[in-house]
Design a protein around this motif. Structure first.
Motif, PDB file in Angstrom:
ATOM      1  N   ASP A 317       0.851  -1.178   0.000  1.00  0.00           N
ATOM      2  CA  ASP A 317       0.000   0.000   0.000  1.00  0.00           C
ATOM      3  C   ASP A 317       0.895   1.238   0.000  1.00  0.00           C
ATOM      4  OD1 ASP A 317       1.067   0.025   2.501  1.00  0.00           O
ATOM      5  OD2 ASP A 317      -0.805  -0.233   3.575  1.00  0.00           O
ATOM      6  N   ARG A 318       0.293   2.410  -0.210  1.00  0.00           N
ATOM      7  CA  ARG A 318       0.989   3.694  -0.157  1.00  0.00           C
ATOM      8  C   ARG A 318       2.339   3.642  -0.899  1.00  0.00           C
ATOM      9  NH1 ARG A 318      -1.541   6.689   3.896  1.00  0.00           N
ATOM     10  NH2 ARG A 318       0.223   8.104   4.080  1.00  0.00           N
ATOM     11  N   PRO A 319       2.326   3.304  -2.186  1.00  0.00           N
ATOM     12  CA  PRO A 319       3.595   3.136  -2.919  1.00  0.00           C
ATOM     13  C   PRO A 319       4.425   4.413  -3.006  1.00  0.00           C
ATOM     14  CG  PRO A 319       1.728   3.142  -4.427  1.00  0.00           C
ATOM     15  CD  PRO A 319       1.154   3.078  -3.050  1.00  0.00           C
ATOM     16  N   VAL A 320       3.767   5.577  -3.106  1.00  0.00           N
ATOM     17  CA  VAL A 320       4.517   6.824  -3.229  1.00  0.00           C
ATOM     18  C   VAL A 320       5.264   7.125  -1.937  1.00  0.00           C
ATOM     19  CG1 VAL A 320       4.340   9.310  -3.611  1.00  0.00           C
ATOM     20  CG2 VAL A 320       2.963   7.741  -4.982  1.00  0.00           C
ATOM     21  N   GLU A 321       4.579   6.994  -0.809  1.00  0.00           N
ATOM     22  CA  GLU A 321       5.219   7.256   0.476  1.00  0.00           C
ATOM     23  C   GLU A 321       6.381   6.299   0.722  1.00  0.00           C
ATOM     24  OE1 GLU A 321       2.108   7.051  -0.140  1.00  0.00           O
ATOM     25  OE2 GLU A 321       0.923   8.594   0.870  1.00  0.00           O
ATOM     26  N   ARG A 322       6.178   5.019   0.400  1.00  0.00           N
ATOM     27  CA  ARG A 322       7.248   4.029   0.605  1.00  0.00           C
ATOM     28  C   ARG A 322       8.433   4.299  -0.322  1.00  0.00           C
ATOM     29  NH1 ARG A 322       5.568  -0.468   3.552  1.00  0.00           N
ATOM     30  NH2 ARG A 322       3.318  -0.538   3.965  1.00  0.00           N
ATOM     31  N   TRP A 323       8.145   4.715  -1.544  1.00  0.00           N
ATOM     32  CA  TRP A 323       9.231   4.990  -2.499  1.00  0.00           C
ATOM     33  C   TRP A 323      10.075   6.180  -2.049  1.00  0.00           C
ATOM     34  CZ3 TRP A 323      11.811   2.896  -6.363  1.00  0.00           C
ATOM     35  CH2 TRP A 323      12.558   3.708  -7.208  1.00  0.00           C
ATOM     36  N   LEU A 324       9.425   7.254  -1.652  1.00  0.00           N
ATOM     37  CA  LEU A 324      10.167   8.444  -1.246  1.00  0.00           C
ATOM     38  C   LEU A 324      10.928   8.199   0.059  1.00  0.00           C
ATOM     39  CD1 LEU A 324       7.576  11.193  -2.220  1.00  0.00           C
ATOM     40  CD2 LEU A 324       9.719  10.615  -3.379  1.00  0.00           C
ATOM     41  N   THR A 325      10.407   7.343   0.914  1.00  0.00           N
ATOM     42  CA  THR A 325      11.163   6.962   2.110  1.00  0.00           C
ATOM     43  C   THR A 325      12.425   6.191   1.732  1.00  0.00           C
ATOM     44  OG1 THR A 325       9.121   6.861   3.405  1.00  0.00           O
ATOM     45  CG2 THR A 325      11.038   5.714   4.295  1.00  0.00           C
ATOM     46  N   LYS A 326      12.295   5.342   0.733  1.00  0.00           N
ATOM     47  CA  LYS A 326      13.459   4.587   0.252  1.00  0.00           C
ATOM     48  C   LYS A 326      14.498   5.527  -0.364  1.00  0.00           C
ATOM     49  CE  LYS A 326      12.333   0.799  -1.780  1.00  0.00           C
ATOM     50  NZ  LYS A 326      11.899  -0.204  -2.791  1.00  0.00           N
ATOM     51  N   VAL A 327      14.043   6.516  -1.107  1.00  0.00           N
ATOM     52  CA  VAL A 327      14.960   7.498  -1.691  1.00  0.00           C
ATOM     53  C   VAL A 327      15.692   8.265  -0.596  1.00  0.00           C
ATOM     54  CG1 VAL A 327      15.098   9.611  -3.054  1.00  0.00           C
ATOM     55  CG2 VAL A 327      13.661   7.724  -3.833  1.00  0.00           C
ATOM     56  N   ALA A 328      14.948   8.666   0.426  1.00  0.00           N
ATOM     57  CA  ALA A 328      15.566   9.399   1.532  1.00  0.00           C
ATOM     58  C   ALA A 328      16.634   8.557   2.219  1.00  0.00           C
ATOM     59  CB  ALA A 328      14.497   9.824   2.543  1.00  0.00           C
ATOM     60  N   GLY A 329      16.367   7.261   2.392  1.00  0.00           N
ATOM     61  CA  GLY A 329      17.369   6.392   3.007  1.00  0.00           C
ATOM     62  C   GLY A 329      18.639   6.305   2.185  1.00  0.00           C
ATOM     63  N   LEU A 330      18.503   6.232   0.854  1.00  0.00           N
ATOM     64  CA  LEU A 330      19.680   6.183  -0.008  1.00  0.00           C
ATOM     65  C   LEU A 330      20.490   7.467   0.102  1.00  0.00           C
ATOM     66  CD1 LEU A 330      21.390   4.964  -2.313  1.00  0.00           C
ATOM     67  CD2 LEU A 330      19.777   5.992  -3.924  1.00  0.00           C
ATOM     68  N   LEU A 331      19.821   8.612   0.074  1.00  0.00           N
ATOM     69  CA  LEU A 331      20.540   9.884   0.137  1.00  0.00           C
ATOM     70  C   LEU A 331      21.215  10.066   1.498  1.00  0.00           C
ATOM     71  CD1 LEU A 331      18.010  12.216  -1.712  1.00  0.00           C
ATOM     72  CD2 LEU A 331      20.115  11.212  -2.599  1.00  0.00           C
ATOM     73  N   ARG A 332      20.593   9.560   2.566  1.00  0.00           N
ATOM     74  CA  ARG A 332      21.245   9.647   3.877  1.00  0.00           C
ATOM     75  C   ARG A 332      22.514   8.801   3.905  1.00  0.00           C
ATOM     76  NH1 ARG A 332      15.849   8.591   6.225  1.00  0.00           N
ATOM     77  NH2 ARG A 332      14.840  10.598   6.654  1.00  0.00           N
ATOM     78  N   GLU A 333      22.481   7.644   3.258  1.00  0.00           N
ATOM     79  CA  GLU A 333      23.677   6.808   3.194  1.00  0.00           C
ATOM     80  C   GLU A 333      24.821   7.514   2.480  1.00  0.00           C
ATOM     81  OE1 GLU A 333      22.546   3.236   1.285  1.00  0.00           O
ATOM     82  OE2 GLU A 333      21.339   2.483   2.955  1.00  0.00           O
ATOM     83  N   ASP A 335      25.424  10.628   2.896  1.00  0.00           N
ATOM     84  CA  ASP A 335      25.740  11.786   3.748  1.00  0.00           C
ATOM     85  C   ASP A 335      25.052  13.069   3.307  1.00  0.00           C
ATOM     86  OD1 ASP A 335      27.379  10.229   5.371  1.00  0.00           O
ATOM     87  OD2 ASP A 335      29.140  10.587   4.108  1.00  0.00           O
ATOM     88  N   ARG A 336      23.858  12.945   2.735  1.00  0.00           N
ATOM     89  CA  ARG A 336      23.065  14.129   2.425  1.00  0.00           C
ATOM     90  C   ARG A 336      22.041  14.325   3.535  1.00  0.00           C
ATOM     91  NH1 ARG A 336      23.706  16.456  -2.437  1.00  0.00           N
ATOM     92  NH2 ARG A 336      21.750  17.604  -2.138  1.00  0.00           N
ATOM     93  N   MET A 337      21.799  15.585   3.879  1.00  0.00           N
ATOM     94  CA  MET A 337      20.876  15.926   4.966  1.00  0.00           C
ATOM     95  C   MET A 337      19.437  15.830   4.451  1.00  0.00           C
ATOM     96  SD  MET A 337      22.915  16.426   7.450  1.00  0.00           S
ATOM     97  CE  MET A 337      21.825  17.213   8.638  1.00  0.00           C
ATOM     98  N   VAL A 338      18.799  14.695   4.724  1.00  0.00           N
ATOM     99  CA  VAL A 338      17.407  14.480   4.321  1.00  0.00           C
ATOM    100  C   VAL A 338      16.643  14.027   5.558  1.00  0.00           C
ATOM    101  CG1 VAL A 338      15.835  13.219   2.819  1.00  0.00           C
ATOM    102  CG2 VAL A 338      18.112  13.839   1.986  1.00  0.00           C
ATOM    103  N   SER A 339      15.639  14.783   5.933  1.00  0.00           N
ATOM    104  CA  SER A 339      14.885  14.502   7.146  1.00  0.00           C
ATOM    105  C   SER A 339      13.502  13.963   6.809  1.00  0.00           C
ATOM    106  CB  SER A 339      14.749  15.780   7.984  1.00  0.00           C
ATOM    107  OG  SER A 339      13.960  16.732   7.286  1.00  0.00           O
ATOM    108  N   SER A 340      12.762  13.614   7.855  1.00  0.00           N
ATOM    109  CA  SER A 340      11.376  13.169   7.666  1.00  0.00           C
ATOM    110  C   SER A 340      10.536  14.276   7.052  1.00  0.00           C
ATOM    111  CB  SER A 340      10.788  12.732   9.005  1.00  0.00           C
ATOM    112  OG  SER A 340      11.531  11.665   9.562  1.00  0.00           O
TER     113      SER A 340
END
Length: 812
Positions: A317-333, A335-340
């Protein structure tokens, strides 16, 4: 009555259930799963090569993980191959898994690979690549994007002229300029796969009607061979109906559904299949990658975003929210400042964009725009990382050990497990220390595979060390390497045996002496002792017959490098040493006569050979054999001959002087004298410029020589300022080529020295000899001042044990 029971009651029993799909479409995959669950057929027929029927049960194995592909190759010509890729979101894979989970027979019904492989060989326009022969795969991907989207629907169709892209035509009819976006809106964003009023068959009914209209308009759409494939599919459907009745489900490309629904006679279908050429074929499962699914050429499936499709298929469910959360996790890895808060804002922006564009749900375009604006601050650099890692992805599938494989592949798998060298789709660098047993074995394996034409690893320059005990490899496992392994299986059943046989064959067939010496080097790197006798015999014969000094000079460096590698790996290189010494002797004799009557290009080529031979002789002179101890002296004598002869081109004479100077065989005063003679007014400017290029040209450190020896720089400066105007345009290209190879810092320093002029170098003491920056003797007091610093840098002194670390005088 439940929705499922109601759906079952509406299944048309007049014939098989035809489920037309888009290959690798997650919406189609969900719809197929829903339709099969509702219909519960007695047999599932799937588009694919029938030779793979015996491999279907392997899809239920625990260690079978998509993406994978069916690989078919000709037994007598393993390089002739074809692939049928399947991802987790492929409708065919979903159908296979459903059939296995419900104990329902599953069969492939496409034209056998024994015929399609011959088609690939006879395709006149296809490249002769071992992995690009799959016409069965590509011909069936018409619905994916194989022809221009703006094909004229009213134009007559010629089989070889127009290839219709059904998605592009349907998208254009619906008012879309992007077939992918249209498909997302009408299929991927539907949800669970059930149609209106809970009918799981509605999507396939609508798509069949659309494809029927296209087939009426375009005929085969340029895919003339589809007529033969569809005839075979109809025959297989009839056979299944005789065995199971009408409770038959067929999963195939939507483009084929109207043809399979069309009633024809058995005789007519068999007539289309009569006389098809055949080839003996083997088939197995091989790992595949998302990156390969994204390729449009050859056997690639040609979907732009396999990672995104996999996410849509797997997200509950909620594919857009899950996708953008996955993108944020990659950018944090990274060392980019990406918050909730970034994720929340990106979701809102994506949904707003979808509403403004009239889309039922935010798709890849909207989420990408949101990521760029909110998480990447408008930059495409981090966005490229998101596209590479997530939109495409580096997922590598796995196949079980029970899958059929050639013996060579079995041996390779065993070695990979023992050396803990797992194939990965993501490119990575591997640093090897050849003094360690495991790393040495890894090096041997990679060199043997490279010799077999299986380029799993690519050697690259080591960053941390230039020693011969270090190796750096860039590893990346591509699916087509499975074909290369199968093709290499003709040389032997193990990696060692196959590499040995291949090396012996290559030695006999080598076109030139340099090729044989390069092969000898590779045999040592791969540690193939059984192949060396054959290679050495061919090398000796070729060396004895080849009288071309250029060929001998090309062959010597690789042979001498082999001695170094053999020393590191503990290999006996006595025979190589003798051959190398013999080549060196023949070069010494033949080089001076070969350096006469040469044009500019030939002289430059021979100058490069002189450089290579100089380095090789330096290494060969270190050999322990007493007979080779004077090789360096004899080579220096050859260099003196080259430096003195007026018939030798200036670029070679200048390089000979430079090599003697670097080796300490020529005093700086003598080098300056020779330069002064060459740069005298009696020497033509062109010859003088060539001599300068040989002396200080290229990346050989000539710029630093001019920086530290202002006598030489002054000679060049005085000569250059005195060149007549009419001759300056002739020597300018040579001088520009000479000095453009220097590092920017060296060029800047030379410019400063020339601007200051002779005798005005800032900060340098003018010695009694009158040469700025140089003194007749060593200044011991100034040299002693740096000793404490050097000892501290080398760790020879400590700072906490009372040792003498007095740095007084360092600044003197």
């Amino acid at each position: 009555m439940t929705g499922t029971e109601e759906a079952v009651g509406r299944w048309p029993r007049q014939g098989p259930l035809l489920l037309g799909v888009r290959h690798h479409g997650p919406g189609s995959a969900r719809a197929v799963r829903a339709a099969l669950a509702a219909a519960r057929p007695q047999v599932v027929l799937i588009e694919g090569p029938p030779e793979a029927d015996a491999l279907i049960p392997l899809a239920a194995e625990e260690d079978m993980r998509p993406p994978v592909a069916l690989l078919a190759h000709a037994v007598d010509e393993p390089g002739r191959s074809a692939f049928w890729p399947l991802a987790e979101f492929s409708p065919e894979w979903v159908a296979i898994r459903w059939a296995l989970e419900h104990d329902v027979p599953a069969r492939f019904i496409d034209l056998p690979a024994t015929h399609t492989l011959v088609w690939g060989r006879d395709e006149a326009t296809e490249p002769e690549d071992a992995t690009s022969a799959d016409r069965g795969e590509e011909a069936d991907r018409g619905e994916e994007a194989d022809v221009p989207a703006d094909a004229d629907a009213d134009a007559p169709v010629s089989g070889a002229e127009v290839r219709v892209d059904p998605l592009a035509v349907l998208a254009e009819t619906a008012g879309y300029d992007d077939p992918e976006r249209w498909w997302e809106d009408v299929v991927e964003h539907r949800g669970g796969g059930a149609g209106d009023e809970g009918d799981p068959f509605a999507p396939f009914t609508v798509l069949e009607e659309a494809m029927g209209a296209l087939r009426e308009t375009f005929g085969t759409g340029g895919h003339d061979r589809d007529l033969v494939r569809e005839a075979y599919m109809r025959l297989q459907m009839r056979a299944a109906q005789r065995e199971f009745g009408d409770e038959v489900a067929v999963v195939c490309g939507a483009w084929h559904v109207p043809a399979l629904r069309h009633r024809t006679t058995v005789a007519a279908d068999k007539a289309l299949l009569k006389g098809l050429p055949k080839v003996r074929t083997d088939m197995t499962w091989v790992p595949w990658t998302h990156r390969r699914l994204a390729r449009r050429s050859g056997y690639g499936a040609g979907i732009d975003s396999p990672g995104w499709y996999g996410h849509l298929f797997g997200a509950p469910d909620r594919p857009v929210e899950r996708w953008l959360t996955k993108v944020a996790g990659l950018l944090r890895e990274e060392d980019r400042m990406v918050s909730s808060a970034h994720v929340i804002e990106a979701v809102r922006l994506a949904e707003t964009l979808a509403a403004m564009r009239g889309r039922p749900l935010a798709g890849l375009t909207e989420t990408t725009d949101a990521v760029r604006a909110v998480m990447c601050e408008g930059s495409d650099v981090p966005l490229a990382l998101v596209h590479d890692r997530l939109v495409v992805g580096d997922v590598l599938g796995e196949v079980p050990q029970a899958a059929p494989a050639v013996p060579l592949q079995r041996d390779l798998d065993r070695i990979q497990r023992r050396l803990r060298l797992k194939p990965e789709a993501l490119e990575r660098e591997l640093e090897l220390d050849l003094r360690k047993d495991t790393d040495a074995e890894r090096s041997r394996l990679l060199h043997r595979l490279e010799l077999l034409g299986v380029p799993w690893g690519e050697p690259v320059a080591s960053r941390g060390s230039t020693g011969t005990f270090r190796e750096t490899w860039r590893l990346r496992w591509e699916p087509e390497l499975a074909v290369r392994v199968a093709e290499a299986g003709v040389w032997g059943t193990t990696v060692l045996a196959a590499a040995t046989a291949r090396a012996e064959s290559d030695a006999v067939a080598a076109p030139g002496l340099a090729d044989v010496t390069a092969l000898a080097e590779r045999c040592l790197l791969a540690e193939l002792p059984d192949a060396l006798p054959t290679v050495m015999r061919v090398l000796t014969d070729r060396a004895a017959l080849d009288a071309d000094v250029g060929h001998l000079a090309q062959a010597l460096p690789a042979l001498v490098r082999s001695l170094r590698y053999g020393d590191v790996r503990g290999t006996d290189t006595g025979a190589l040493t003798e051959v190398a010494a013999g080549l060196a002797e023949r070069i010494f004799v033949g080089l001076p006569p070969a350096c006469t009557a040469l044009d500019a290009d030939a002289a430059e080529e021979l100058r490069r050979h002189v450089d290579a031979v100089h380095g090789a002789v330096g290494l060969l002179g270190d050999a322990p054999a007493p007979a080779h101890a004077d090789l360096r002296q004899r080579w220096q004598a050859v260099l003196r001959v080259l430096s003195d002869r007026d018939t030798v081109p200036g670029v070679i004479r200048g390089r000979a002087v430079r090599l003697l100077l670097d080796g300490g065989e020529l005093a700086q005063d003598e080098a300056a004298r020779l330069m002064g003679l060459v740069l005298s007014p009696g020497t033509p400017p062109g010859d003088a410029a060539a001599w300068i290029e040989g002396f200080v040209g290229g990346g050989s450190g000539g710029g630093m020589l001019l920086v530290h020896d202002e006598r030489l720089l002054g000679l060049v400066d005085a000569w250059l300022t005195g060149v007549p105007a009419e001759a300056f345009t002739d020597v300018l290209p040579l001088l520009r080529r000479t000095f453009s190879a220097y590092e920017p810092g060296v060029r800047r320093t030379l410019g400063e020295l020339v601007r200051r002029g002779p005798g005005r170098t800032g900060g340098t003491a003018t010695a009694g000899a009158g040469i700025p920056g140089f003194a007749p003797d060593l200044d011991g007091e100034r040299a002693d001042a740096v000793v404490p610093v050097v000892r501290l840098l080398l760790g020879l002194d400590t700072v906490d044990d009372g040792a003498d670390n007095d740095l007084v005088g360092v600044g003197r």
